[in-house]
Design an enzyme around this catalytic site. Structure first.
Site, PDB file in Angstrom:
ATOM      1  N   ARG A   1       5.777  13.424 -13.804  1.00  0.00           N
ATOM      2  CA  ARG A   1       4.774  12.139 -14.275  1.00  0.00           C
ATOM      3  C   ARG A   1       5.125  10.963 -13.519  1.00  0.00           C
ATOM      4  NH1 ARG A   1       5.430  14.712 -19.369  1.00  0.00           N
ATOM      5  NH2 ARG A   1       3.491  15.930 -19.479  1.00  0.00           N
TER       6      ARG A   1
ATOM      7  N   LYS B   1      -2.561   3.697  -1.832  1.00  0.00           N
ATOM      8  CA  LYS B   1      -3.383   4.786  -1.973  1.00  0.00           C
ATOM      9  C   LYS B   1      -2.839   5.895  -1.226  1.00  0.00           C
ATOM     10  CE  LYS B   1      -8.012   2.562  -1.146  1.00  0.00           C
ATOM     11  NZ  LYS B   1      -9.462   2.343  -0.193  1.00  0.00           N
TER      12      LYS B   1
ATOM     13  N   GLU C   1      -6.810  -0.546  13.660  1.00  0.00           N
ATOM     14  CA  GLU C   1      -6.786  -1.125  12.476  1.00  0.00           C
ATOM     15  C   GLU C   1      -6.038  -2.465  12.560  1.00  0.00           C
ATOM     16  OE1 GLU C   1      -7.929   0.536   9.963  1.00  0.00           O
ATOM     17  OE2 GLU C   1      -7.636   2.743  10.266  1.00  0.00           O
TER      18      GLU C   1
ATOM     19  N   LYS D   1      -3.317  -7.516   4.344  1.00  0.00           N
ATOM     20  CA  LYS D   1      -3.405  -6.369   3.366  1.00  0.00           C
ATOM     21  C   LYS D   1      -3.116  -6.608   2.223  1.00  0.00           C
ATOM     22  CE  LYS D   1      -3.894  -1.468   2.699  1.00  0.00           C
ATOM     23  NZ  LYS D   1      -3.978  -0.230   3.162  1.00  0.00           N
TER      24      LYS D   1
ATOM     25  N   GLU E   1      -9.789  -1.295  -5.818  1.00  0.00           N
ATOM     26  CA  GLU E   1     -11.045  -1.562  -4.825  1.00  0.00           C
ATOM     27  C   GLU E   1     -12.362  -1.534  -6.118  1.00  0.00           C
ATOM     28  OE1 GLU E   1     -11.034   0.883  -1.414  1.00  0.00           O
ATOM     29  OE2 GLU E   1     -13.142   0.985  -1.382  1.00  0.00           O
TER      30      GLU E   1
ATOM     31  N   ARG F   1     -11.161  -5.280  -1.654  1.00  0.00           N
ATOM     32  CA  ARG F   1     -10.426  -4.189  -0.963  1.00  0.00           C
ATOM     33  C   ARG F   1     -11.385  -3.397   0.058  1.00  0.00           C
ATOM     34  NH1 ARG F   1      -5.109  -0.909  -2.706  1.00  0.00           N
ATOM     35  NH2 ARG F   1      -5.187   0.204  -0.666  1.00  0.00           N
TER      36      ARG F   1
ATOM     37  N   ASN G   1     -12.509  -1.247   4.704  1.00  0.00           N
ATOM     38  CA  ASN G   1     -13.108  -0.030   5.087  1.00  0.00           C
ATOM     39  C   ASN G   1     -14.183  -0.467   6.643  1.00  0.00           C
ATOM     40  OD1 ASN G   1     -11.972   1.605   3.262  1.00  0.00           O
ATOM     41  ND2 ASN G   1     -13.563   1.192   1.803  1.00  0.00           N
TER      42      ASN G   1
ATOM     43  N   HIS H   1     -15.502   2.287   9.035  1.00  0.00           N
ATOM     44  CA  HIS H   1     -14.997   3.536   8.590  1.00  0.00           C
ATOM     45  C   HIS H   1     -16.250   4.164   7.816  1.00  0.00           C
ATOM     46  CE1 HIS H   1     -11.002   1.506   8.356  1.00  0.00           C
ATOM     47  NE2 HIS H   1     -10.459   2.940   7.767  1.00  0.00           N
TER      48      HIS H   1
ATOM     49  N   HIS I   1     -16.326   7.337  10.139  1.00  0.00           N
ATOM     50  CA  HIS I   1     -16.214   8.770   9.079  1.00  0.00           C
ATOM     51  C   HIS I   1     -17.341   9.811   9.617  1.00  0.00           C
ATOM     52  CE1 HIS I   1     -15.584  11.476   5.728  1.00  0.00           C
ATOM     53  NE2 HIS I   1     -17.179  11.675   5.554  1.00  0.00           N
TER      54      HIS I   1
ATOM     55  N   HIS J   1      -8.293   9.412  13.866  1.00  0.00           N
ATOM     56  CA  HIS J   1      -8.856   8.431  12.801  1.00  0.00           C
ATOM     57  C   HIS J   1      -9.020   6.955  13.287  1.00  0.00           C
ATOM     58  CE1 HIS J   1      -9.907   6.488   8.788  1.00  0.00           C
ATOM     59  NE2 HIS J   1      -8.828   5.901   9.040  1.00  0.00           N
TER      60      HIS J   1
HETATM   61  P1  NAD Z   1       0.213  10.819  11.292  1.00  0.00           P
HETATM   62  O1  NAD Z   1       1.116  10.636  10.315  1.00  0.00           O
HETATM   63  O2  NAD Z   1      -0.406  12.420  11.504  1.00  0.00           O
HETATM   64  O3  NAD Z   1       0.824  10.785  12.859  1.00  0.00           O
HETATM   65  C1  NAD Z   1       0.330  10.892  14.263  1.00  0.00           C
HETATM   66  C2  NAD Z   1       1.210  11.724  15.053  1.00  0.00           C
HETATM   67  O4  NAD Z   1       2.344  10.760  15.340  1.00  0.00           O
HETATM   68  C3  NAD Z   1       1.916  12.732  14.120  1.00  0.00           C
HETATM   69  O5  NAD Z   1       1.916  13.849  15.293  1.00  0.00           O
HETATM   70  C4  NAD Z   1       3.159  12.483  14.031  1.00  0.00           C
HETATM   71  O6  NAD Z   1       4.289  13.610  14.013  1.00  0.00           O
HETATM   72  C5  NAD Z   1       3.726  11.685  15.202  1.00  0.00           C
HETATM   73  N1  NAD Z   1       4.505  10.353  15.049  1.00  0.00           N
HETATM   74  C6  NAD Z   1       4.481   9.672  14.031  1.00  0.00           C
HETATM   75  N2  NAD Z   1       5.651   8.734  13.926  1.00  0.00           N
HETATM   76  C7  NAD Z   1       6.070   9.054  15.303  1.00  0.00           C
HETATM   77  C8  NAD Z   1       7.066   8.358  16.088  1.00  0.00           C
HETATM   78  N3  NAD Z   1       7.752   7.127  15.792  1.00  0.00           N
HETATM   79  N4  NAD Z   1       7.486   8.681  17.345  1.00  0.00           N
HETATM   80  C9  NAD Z   1       6.747  10.002  17.838  1.00  0.00           C
HETATM   81  N5  NAD Z   1       5.983  10.712  16.858  1.00  0.00           N
HETATM   82  C10 NAD Z   1       5.697   9.972  15.704  1.00  0.00           C
HETATM   83  O7  NAD Z   1      -1.074  10.041  11.648  1.00  0.00           O
HETATM   84  P2  NAD Z   1      -1.282   8.377  11.261  1.00  0.00           P
HETATM   85  O8  NAD Z   1      -2.365   7.897  12.292  1.00  0.00           O
HETATM   86  O9  NAD Z   1      -0.155   7.696  11.136  1.00  0.00           O
HETATM   87  O10 NAD Z   1      -2.117   8.522   9.909  1.00  0.00           O
HETATM   88  C11 NAD Z   1      -3.462   9.082   9.610  1.00  0.00           C
HETATM   89  C12 NAD Z   1      -3.362   9.534   8.315  1.00  0.00           C
HETATM   90  O11 NAD Z   1      -3.211   8.184   7.330  1.00  0.00           O
HETATM   91  C13 NAD Z   1      -4.513  10.269   7.726  1.00  0.00           C
HETATM   92  O12 NAD Z   1      -4.617  11.125   6.935  1.00  0.00           O
HETATM   93  C14 NAD Z   1      -5.758   9.075   7.070  1.00  0.00           C
HETATM   94  O13 NAD Z   1      -6.367   9.633   6.055  1.00  0.00           O
HETATM   95  C15 NAD Z   1      -4.401   8.390   6.426  1.00  0.00           C
HETATM   96  N6  NAD Z   1      -4.687   6.688   6.282  1.00  0.00           N
HETATM   97  C16 NAD Z   1      -4.454   6.562   4.742  1.00  0.00           C
HETATM   98  C17 NAD Z   1      -4.484   5.097   4.428  1.00  0.00           C
HETATM   99  C18 NAD Z   1      -4.062   4.569   3.062  1.00  0.00           C
HETATM  100  O14 NAD Z   1      -4.565   3.566   2.810  1.00  0.00           O
HETATM  101  N7  NAD Z   1      -3.299   5.440   2.414  1.00  0.00           N
HETATM  102  C19 NAD Z   1      -5.051   4.170   5.341  1.00  0.00           C
HETATM  103  C20 NAD Z   1      -5.487   4.793   6.765  1.00  0.00           C
HETATM  104  C21 NAD Z   1      -5.162   5.891   7.164  1.00  0.00           C
HETATM  105  N1  GLY Z   2      -7.183   1.678   4.338  1.00  0.00           N
HETATM  106  C1  GLY Z   2      -7.923   0.966   3.054  1.00  0.00           C
HETATM  107  C2  GLY Z   2      -7.422   0.750   2.093  1.00  0.00           C
HETATM  108  O1  GLY Z   2      -6.134   0.560   1.927  1.00  0.00           O
HETATM  109  O2  GLY Z   2      -8.046   0.183   1.112  1.00  0.00           O
END
Ligand code: NAD
Ligand code: GLY
Length: 369
Positions: free
Chosen positions: A121, A143, A185, A227, A237, A242, A246, A249, A253, A267
């Site tokens: 939990r 998120k 971003e 942020k 949101e 917030r 987007n 996006h 998307h 992305h």
């Molecule tokens: P990711 O976590 O897949 O990382 C991208 C690639 O880089 C992966 O292959 C990873 O292994 C590699 N990597 C990471 N750090 C590294 C480093 N320092 N050195 C070498 N390789 C490294 O992708 P991302 O772009 O970081 O994140 C994308 C995800 O984030 C998506 O799932 C998206 O939905 C999510 N997201 C979430 C939010 C939120 O607010 N929670 C906001 C934006 C995106």
């Molecule tokens: N990346 C969008 C949010 O955190 O709301």
């Protein structure tokens, strides 16, 4: 060292930003290590690139590390890997008061955050983001999510970390394409409500992308300050503030869906092209000067980011792309809120967008490509 606070009452936390912070992780994280032990969840690529350094820093402070290494890639945000992670955390006897470390990009951060929100939990978690996207966006704000068959990020929770520890030097091992995708971003914060920061991106963004430490720290701090303020104001949101995050996006998307959420379009690359489309669509509606939209497009092109349908490798027509938008989780009561702009730094949420007109606009973009 810069410390930015996310002010959320009892759930407030700090974001620490410092070049080389990973090498000081032992002293920073010691207060969070029960019985001098920390469980570190990461992916296979980050385990090779950054875990040895993190592990050495923790061990030098007398903290033993229990690593859990998951496959790299978006497919890890799945039920299967969530179950695998929860079982591994339970086997390591994680208690509610414990802090689990998420060392990686947005995939690891989103998955570990969600697991932490439901394990017994709720246990604590700490974000140690290692991609630019995660350092400026996903590690802050709580998120958390995994993907479902029906779409991305459809199963999750709002669950804030206890701390975010950002070491920009971890980006030295990140592939340049991933850094560029995360940079979209960064640009987004300028476009939302900080035109001076967009000016900075135009003149100094190339330094960040080349790995200049001062430029990196500046951009990351400015982004997380923006942020943190938005999240403190509208954590879930609900007020619309917030939702400004987007920007790009909804178009993005649709582009990501058309390219199968694959390596064809990362992305952040989808967000880049989506922001250019949002500005050009705003110009078409007469909301924003065409010259402002041209400036956005020119900067994204200059840094090598997708800025139209062709550079996003999208061939679908307007109606097909709008069809993808209808599956967007932001759909509410049959309408899709759109982020539009009156100019650079003047983004706003519009609920009056006519989807047939968006489809016609995208058909025009396809023709001009
Ligand atoms: P990711 O976590 O897949 O990382 C991208 C690639 O880089 C992966 O292959 C990873 O292994 C590699 N990597 C990471 N750090 C590294 C480093 N320092 N050195 C070498 N390789 C490294 O992708 P991302 O772009 O970081 O994140 C994308 C995800 O984030 C998506 O799932 C998206 O939905 C999510 N997201 C979430 C939010 C939120 O607010 N929670 C906001 C934006 C995106
Ligand atoms: N990346 C969008 C949010 O955190 O709301």
């Amino acid at each position: 060292m810069a410390i930015v606070k996310v002010a959320l009452g009892a759930r407030s936390y700090d974001i620490i930003i410092e070049e080389g912070a990973l090498d000081r992780a032992g002293s920073i994280l010691a207060p969070y290590a029960r019985k001098n032990r920390l469980v570190v969840v990461t992916d296979a690529r980050v385990a090779t690139a950054q875990l040895p350094r993190f592990d050495a820093a923790l061990r030098s402070a007398g903290i033993s590390v229990e690593p859990i290494i998951l496959p790299a890639g978006e497919q890890t945000k799945s039920w299967r890997h969530l179950e695998e992670l929860l079982d591994a955390l339970l086997a390591l006897e994680i208690e509610r008061g414990d802090h689990v470390i998420a060392l990686g990009g947005g995939v690891i951060g989103d998955l570990v955050g969600f697991a932490a929100s439901i394990l017994k939990r709720g246990c604590h978690f700490i974000q140690v983001p290692t991609t630019l996207l995660a350092q400026v966006d996903s590690s802050v704000g709580g998120k958390t999510a995994i993907n479902a068959k029906a779409g991305k990020n459809l199963i999750g929770s709002f669950y804030q970390p206890a701390l975010v520890l950002i070491d920009p030097s971890t980006l030295d091992s990140l592939p340049p394409r991933e850094t560029r995708a995360g940079y979209a971003e960064v640009v987004k914060y300028g476009l939302i409500d900080d035109p001076e920061f967009f000016d900075w991106c135009e003149s100094e963004g190339h330094r960040l992308l080349a790995g200049d430490p001062d430029a990196r720290v500046h951009a990351i701090e400015r982004s997380v300050r923006a942020k943190a303020a938005i999240v403190a104001d509208d954590e879930r949101e609900t007020s619309g503030r917030r939702a400004l995050l987007n920007l790009g996006h909804t178009f993005g998307h649709a582009l990501e869906a058309d390219t199968g959420f694959s390596d064809t379009l990362l992305h952040g690359e989808g967000v880049a092209a989506g922001m250019a489309l949002a500005f050009r669509y705003s110009a078409r509606l007469g909301l924003c000067a065409a010259a402002e939209a041209d400036r956005v497009t020119a900067h994204l092109r200059a840094v090598g980011l997708p800025h139209d349908l062709a550079t996003a490798h999208v061939t679908a027509d307007g109606p097909a792309l709008v069809g993808h938008m209808l599956h967007d989780k932001k759909m509410a009561a049959g309408t899709l809120p759109f982020l539009l702009a009156r100019g650079i730094g003047q983004t706003f949420l519009s609920k009056d967008v006519v989807l047939d007109d968006v489809a016609a606009f995208l058909d025009g973009e396809q023709v001009s490509a």
